[in-house]
Design a protein around this motif. Structure first.
Motif, PDB file in Angstrom:
ATOM      1  N   CYS A 133       0.835  -1.212   0.000  1.00 53.38           N
ATOM      2  CA  CYS A 133       0.000   0.000   0.000  1.00 53.38           C
ATOM      3  C   CYS A 133       0.864   1.255   0.000  1.00 53.38           C
ATOM      4  O   CYS A 133       0.601   2.220  -0.749  1.00 53.38           O
ATOM      5  CB  CYS A 133      -0.921   0.005   1.228  1.00 53.38           C
ATOM      6  N   LEU A 134       1.905   1.250   0.819  1.00 50.45           N
ATOM      7  CA  LEU A 134       2.743   2.445   0.958  1.00 50.45           C
ATOM      8  C   LEU A 134       3.454   2.790  -0.346  1.00 50.45           C
ATOM      9  O   LEU A 134       3.479   3.954  -0.765  1.00 50.45           O
ATOM     10  CB  LEU A 134       3.767   2.233   2.080  1.00 50.45           C
ATOM     11  N   TYR A 135       4.038   1.784  -1.013  1.00 54.12           N
ATOM     12  CA  TYR A 135       4.777   2.129  -2.225  1.00 54.12           C
ATOM     13  C   TYR A 135       3.830   2.588  -3.334  1.00 54.12           C
ATOM     14  O   TYR A 135       4.163   3.461  -4.141  1.00 54.12           O
ATOM     15  CB  TYR A 135       5.648   0.961  -2.677  1.00 54.12           C
ATOM     16  N   ALA A 136       2.616   2.002  -3.373  1.00 55.14           N
ATOM     17  CA  ALA A 136       1.639   2.436  -4.378  1.00 55.14           C
ATOM     18  C   ALA A 136       1.213   3.882  -4.129  1.00 55.14           C
ATOM     19  O   ALA A 136       1.144   4.702  -5.066  1.00 55.14           O
ATOM     20  CB  ALA A 136       0.421   1.501  -4.362  1.00 55.14           C
ATOM     21  N   TRP A 137       0.936   4.211  -2.881  1.00 53.96           N
ATOM     22  CA  TRP A 137       0.537   5.590  -2.567  1.00 53.96           C
ATOM     23  C   TRP A 137       1.653   6.576  -2.891  1.00 53.96           C
ATOM     24  O   TRP A 137       1.393   7.677  -3.397  1.00 53.96           O
ATOM     25  CB  TRP A 137       0.168   5.693  -1.089  1.00 53.96           C
ATOM     26  N   ARG A 138       2.894   6.192  -2.612  1.00 52.63           N
ATOM     27  CA  ARG A 138       3.999   7.113  -2.887  1.00 52.63           C
ATOM     28  C   ARG A 138       4.193   7.312  -4.388  1.00 52.63           C
ATOM     29  O   ARG A 138       4.640   8.389  -4.815  1.00 52.63           O
ATOM     30  CB  ARG A 138       5.290   6.595  -2.252  1.00 52.63           C
ATOM     31  N   CYS A 189      -5.504  -3.148  -4.254  1.00 51.35           N
ATOM     32  CA  CYS A 189      -5.585  -3.348  -5.705  1.00 51.35           C
ATOM     33  C   CYS A 189      -6.861  -2.739  -6.283  1.00 51.35           C
ATOM     34  O   CYS A 189      -6.872  -2.275  -7.431  1.00 51.35           O
ATOM     35  CB  CYS A 189      -5.535  -4.843  -6.035  1.00 51.35           C
ATOM     36  N   LEU A 190      -7.941  -2.720  -5.515  1.00 50.25           N
ATOM     37  CA  LEU A 190      -9.204  -2.167  -5.991  1.00 50.25           C
ATOM     38  C   LEU A 190      -9.256  -0.644  -5.878  1.00 50.25           C
ATOM     39  O   LEU A 190      -9.823   0.027  -6.744  1.00 50.25           O
ATOM     40  CB  LEU A 190     -10.374  -2.783  -5.204  1.00 50.25           C
ATOM     41  N   THR A 191      -8.695  -0.095  -4.806  1.00 50.87           N
ATOM     42  CA  THR A 191      -8.820   1.347  -4.548  1.00 50.87           C
ATOM     43  C   THR A 191      -7.709   2.177  -5.179  1.00 50.87           C
ATOM     44  O   THR A 191      -7.920   3.351  -5.486  1.00 50.87           O
ATOM     45  CB  THR A 191      -8.837   1.615  -3.031  1.00 50.87           C
ATOM     46  N   PHE A 192      -6.536   1.574  -5.360  1.00 50.97           N
ATOM     47  CA  PHE A 192      -5.427   2.394  -5.865  1.00 50.97           C
ATOM     48  C   PHE A 192      -5.676   2.953  -7.262  1.00 50.97           C
ATOM     49  O   PHE A 192      -5.252   4.086  -7.549  1.00 50.97           O
ATOM     50  CB  PHE A 192      -4.118   1.601  -5.845  1.00 50.97           C
ATOM     51  N   PRO A 193      -6.322   2.224  -8.195  1.00 49.11           N
ATOM     52  CA  PRO A 193      -6.586   2.842  -9.500  1.00 49.11           C
ATOM     53  C   PRO A 193      -7.346   4.155  -9.405  1.00 49.11           C
ATOM     54  O   PRO A 193      -7.108   5.071 -10.196  1.00 49.11           O
ATOM     55  CB  PRO A 193      -7.410   1.769 -10.223  1.00 49.11           C
ATOM     56  N   ILE A 194      -8.257   4.266  -8.437  1.00 53.83           N
ATOM     57  CA  ILE A 194      -8.977   5.531  -8.248  1.00 53.83           C
ATOM     58  C   ILE A 194      -8.013   6.620  -7.789  1.00 53.83           C
ATOM     59  O   ILE A 194      -8.033   7.753  -8.288  1.00 53.83           O
ATOM     60  CB  ILE A 194     -10.118   5.344  -7.224  1.00 53.83           C
ATOM     61  N   ILE A 195      -7.153   6.270  -6.810  1.00 51.38           N
ATOM     62  CA  ILE A 195      -6.156   7.242  -6.320  1.00 51.38           C
ATOM     63  C   ILE A 195      -5.218   7.654  -7.449  1.00 51.38           C
ATOM     64  O   ILE A 195      -4.886   8.833  -7.607  1.00 51.38           O
ATOM     65  CB  ILE A 195      -5.364   6.632  -5.151  1.00 51.38           C
ATOM     66  N   ALA A 196      -4.790   6.667  -8.259  1.00 51.68           N
ATOM     67  CA  ALA A 196      -3.871   6.964  -9.366  1.00 51.68           C
ATOM     68  C   ALA A 196      -4.525   7.863 -10.402  1.00 51.68           C
ATOM     69  O   ALA A 196      -3.894   8.795 -10.923  1.00 51.68           O
ATOM     70  CB  ALA A 196      -3.413   5.661 -10.011  1.00 51.68           C
ATOM     71  N   LEU A 206      -0.612   3.775 -14.771  1.00 52.30           N
ATOM     72  CA  LEU A 206      -0.177   2.494 -15.322  1.00 52.30           C
ATOM     73  C   LEU A 206      -0.055   1.434 -14.233  1.00 52.30           C
ATOM     74  O   LEU A 206      -0.448   0.275 -14.418  1.00 52.30           O
ATOM     75  CB  LEU A 206       1.169   2.691 -16.037  1.00 52.30           C
ATOM     76  N   LEU A 207       0.477   1.835 -13.055  1.00 51.12           N
ATOM     77  CA  LEU A 207       0.568   0.905 -11.936  1.00 51.12           C
ATOM     78  C   LEU A 207      -0.825   0.501 -11.454  1.00 51.12           C
ATOM     79  O   LEU A 207      -1.076  -0.675 -11.139  1.00 51.12           O
ATOM     80  CB  LEU A 207       1.365   1.538 -10.797  1.00 51.12           C
ATOM     81  N   GLY A 208      -1.752   1.453 -11.408  1.00 46.92           N
ATOM     82  CA  GLY A 208      -3.121   1.139 -11.005  1.00 46.92           C
ATOM     83  C   GLY A 208      -3.791   0.178 -11.974  1.00 46.92           C
ATOM     84  O   GLY A 208      -4.508  -0.741 -11.563  1.00 46.92           O
ATOM     85  N   GLY A 209      -3.551   0.371 -13.282  1.00 49.46           N
ATOM     86  CA  GLY A 209      -4.109  -0.552 -14.262  1.00 49.46           C
ATOM     87  C   GLY A 209      -3.559  -1.958 -14.111  1.00 49.46           C
ATOM     88  O   GLY A 209      -4.294  -2.946 -14.247  1.00 49.46           O
ATOM     89  N   MET A 210      -2.252  -2.070 -13.817  1.00 47.48           N
ATOM     90  CA  MET A 210      -1.655  -3.384 -13.614  1.00 47.48           C
ATOM     91  C   MET A 210      -2.232  -4.053 -12.370  1.00 47.48           C
ATOM     92  O   MET A 210      -2.456  -5.271 -12.349  1.00 47.48           O
ATOM     93  CB  MET A 210      -0.137  -3.249 -13.492  1.00 47.48           C
ATOM     94  N   MET A 211      -2.504  -3.270 -11.331  1.00 49.23           N
ATOM     95  CA  MET A 211      -3.064  -3.848 -10.107  1.00 49.23           C
ATOM     96  C   MET A 211      -4.464  -4.411 -10.336  1.00 49.23           C
ATOM     97  O   MET A 211      -4.783  -5.526  -9.897  1.00 49.23           O
ATOM     98  CB  MET A 211      -3.111  -2.792  -9.003  1.00 49.23           C
ATOM     99  N   ILE A 212      -5.302  -3.637 -11.036  1.00 46.57           N
ATOM    100  CA  ILE A 212      -6.693  -4.065 -11.193  1.00 46.57           C
ATOM    101  C   ILE A 212      -6.830  -5.161 -12.251  1.00 46.57           C
ATOM    102  O   ILE A 212      -7.704  -6.037 -12.158  1.00 46.57           O
ATOM    103  CB  ILE A 212      -7.598  -2.862 -11.548  1.00 46.57           C
ATOM    104  N   LEU A 213      -5.952  -5.170 -13.270  1.00 49.32           N
ATOM    105  CA  LEU A 213      -6.088  -6.130 -14.363  1.00 49.32           C
ATOM    106  C   LEU A 213      -5.249  -7.390 -14.171  1.00 49.32           C
ATOM    107  O   LEU A 213      -5.594  -8.446 -14.718  1.00 49.32           O
ATOM    108  CB  LEU A 213      -5.695  -5.458 -15.693  1.00 49.32           C
ATOM    109  N   ILE A 214      -4.148  -7.298 -13.426  1.00 49.23           N
ATOM    110  CA  ILE A 214      -3.254  -8.451 -13.267  1.00 49.23           C
ATOM    111  C   ILE A 214      -3.196  -8.920 -11.821  1.00 49.23           C
ATOM    112  O   ILE A 214      -3.500 -10.078 -11.508  1.00 49.23           O
ATOM    113  CB  ILE A 214      -1.841  -8.114 -13.785  1.00 49.23           C
TER     114      ILE A 214
END
Length: 494
Positions: A133-138, A189-196, A206-214
């Motif tokens: 979570c931390l690295y995604a938010w950063r 994985c579900l919430t980060f695409p919204i934050i991104a 791009l990272l958010g798309g990879m989380m939700i799709l992969i």
């Protein structure tokens, strides 16, 4: 014809708990320890290699890819500490490497039993879920300070429970911790695409798309099998593709940082050019003001010189005329005019010859002033004493010499005009420590110094102070009935 094998556990005799298995070649059997394949070695070896690759080989390749990304992110973070996203990513990936690495162990680690290994694995998985979570938010340049502090506190509490829990409750606590960590990972994985998407950063999107799709679909599958304790995972097969995407994300992140640096440099260059232009304009205005101030100072200096020099000569001439009982003849008038001419020449010399060398000794230096005032003082019955050294003990600037001359002339002119003195004492001394001291003392009626300064009536005193301030000399004056003393001191290099 099937062969009949007898499996007898160690320590039992024939006939006791004997297990009979009818073996059919190239057939698969299921037992409590998993599947058993029995057949010829030529048939079993390819199957063994496929299973080995599936169970271990893929995970080894996955760990290699993950380790490369971990080292790359760690190096970026070390050389650019402000890129905290890479630091958290390296920590998160390293924890995942350790967590998967346990599946490759063939023997337990030293001094660690199964329960301790289970505790360690559970703690590592919780840390992995939280750091993901931390690295995604950063990467989206987000930091939720209050929420993160709360989560850190809950994480520490969970780790303490895992460490201190009795073994009879451990299995329930481990299951609960896995569910918490897995839920945290999936929710991220579900919430980060919204934050991104809200951050409007390409690398974060791009990272958010990879989380939700992969990551999310693989997480559902792998999480179920990990919870069951089975090692059949799909995520290792996706690692080469996710590695390429992460390298692209890293490149976008660094490129964006470089663009910010280039934009800053361009802005800095433009700002410097504008500041330079403003500075040149300011310097030009300052130069014009300095020229105006220089002209004004020259005019003020000329006015002071005229007052102290030519004005003093006029006062002396007027005093001589007043003292004469008979009419002045032609030679006397011509002599006074010559004195005025000499004073005017001295003023011109003062303004144009500041780089000239001072006279060879103080006596010669003050000889013109002594000549002019001694004649006047003789007519006025004023006795003047000159105490001058025979030589210079240290160098004195010619500009200082002219300033001292003007002070002496102004002081003697004031004696003639205001003091009604009968005795005047002038002394010039050079101390061995490089201090010049000039004293002018008279026995006149004196005056109230404060009253004269507040009234602003004494042009001569203001002129003396101005000259002494200009050459950085100390000026003191004291006055009382029968004694007025003017003292000037200045320190010179010896």
């Amino acid at each position: 014809m099937p062969q009949q094998w007898s499996l007898l556990p160690a320590g039992l005799k024939q006939g006791q708990n004997e297990v009979l298995i009818r073996v059919i070649p190239n057939h698969i059997y299921t037992s409590g320890i998993g599947e058993i394949f029995i057949g010829n070695s030529s048939d079993i070896n390819p199957l063994y290699e496929r299973i080995w690759f599936k169970k271990r080989g893929v995970q080894i390749y996955t760990l290699i890819f993950e380790l490369v990304l971990t080292i790359l992110a760690l190096l970026i973070w070390i050389f650019r500490p402000q890129e905290k996203a890479f630091g958290w990513y390296s920590i998160c990936t390293f924890l995942w490497i350790i967590y998967l690495g346990k599946n490759l162990l063939l023997e337990p680690l030293m001094f660690l039993d199964a329960a301790t290994m289970a505790r360690i694995n559970s703690i590592i998985f919780l840390l992995f879920a939280w750091t993901s979570c931390l690295y995604a938010w950063r990467f989206a340049n987000k930091a939720y300070r209050s929420f993160e502090k709360l989560c850190w506190g809950m994480l520490v509490l969970g780790i303490l429970l895992i460490i201190l829990a009795p073994e009879k409750y451990l299995i329930y606590l481990l299951d609960a911790s896995f569910i918490v960590g897995f839920s945290t990972y999936m929710i991220n994985c579900l919430t980060f695409p919204i934050i991104a998407f809200k951050s409007k950063r390409i690398d974060a999107i791009l990272l958010g798309g990879m989380m939700i799709l992969i990551y999310f679909p693989l997480g559902i599958h792998d999480g179920w099998y990990m919870f069951k304790g089975d090692a059949i995972l799909w995520s290792p097969y996706a690692t080469p593709f996710t590695t390429i995407i992460l390298v692209v994300i890293f490149a976008l992140r660094l490129t964006d940082s470089l663009k910010h640096v280039e934009l800053f440099n361009e802005t800095l260059k433009t700002t410097i050019a504008e500041t330079k232009a403003e500075l040149l304009e300011s310097i030009g205005k300052t130069h014009q003001l300095e020229l105006k101030n220089a002209k004004l100072n020259e005019r003020i200096q000329l006015a002071h010189d005229l007052h102290d020099g030519l004005g003093g000569s006029l006062v002396r001439s007027m005093s001589l005329v007043e003292q004469q009982k008979e009419k002045l003849n032609k030679d006397q008038v011509l002599s006074m005019l010559k004195h005025l001419r000499d004073d005017l020449r001295q003023i011109i010399d003062t303004s144009s010859c500041l780089n000239a060398r001072y006279p060879e000794n103080p006596i010669i230096w003050l000889a013109p002033i002594r000549h002019r005032f001694c004649q006047l003082f003789d007519e006025l019955d004023i006795y003047i004493t000159w105490n001058l050294p025979e030589k210079w003990l240290f160098d004195v600037d010619i500009s200082d010499c002219f300033a001292y001359q003007r002070v002496i002339e102004e002081a003697l002119t004031n004696v003639v005009k205001h003091s009604y003195a009968t005795e005047v004492y002038i002394s010039l001394k050079f101390d061995s420590n490089g201090v010049l001291r000039l004293y002018i003392i008279d026995n006149g009626v004196g005056f109230n110094i404060n009253a004269v300064e507040q009234a602003g009536l004494s042009v001569g005193m203001r002129s003396i102070k101005s000259r002494m301030n200009k050459i950085q000399a100390n000026f003191k004056i004291s006055s009382e009935s029968r004694k007025t003393e003017l003292c000037i001191t200045k320190k010179y290099l010896t």
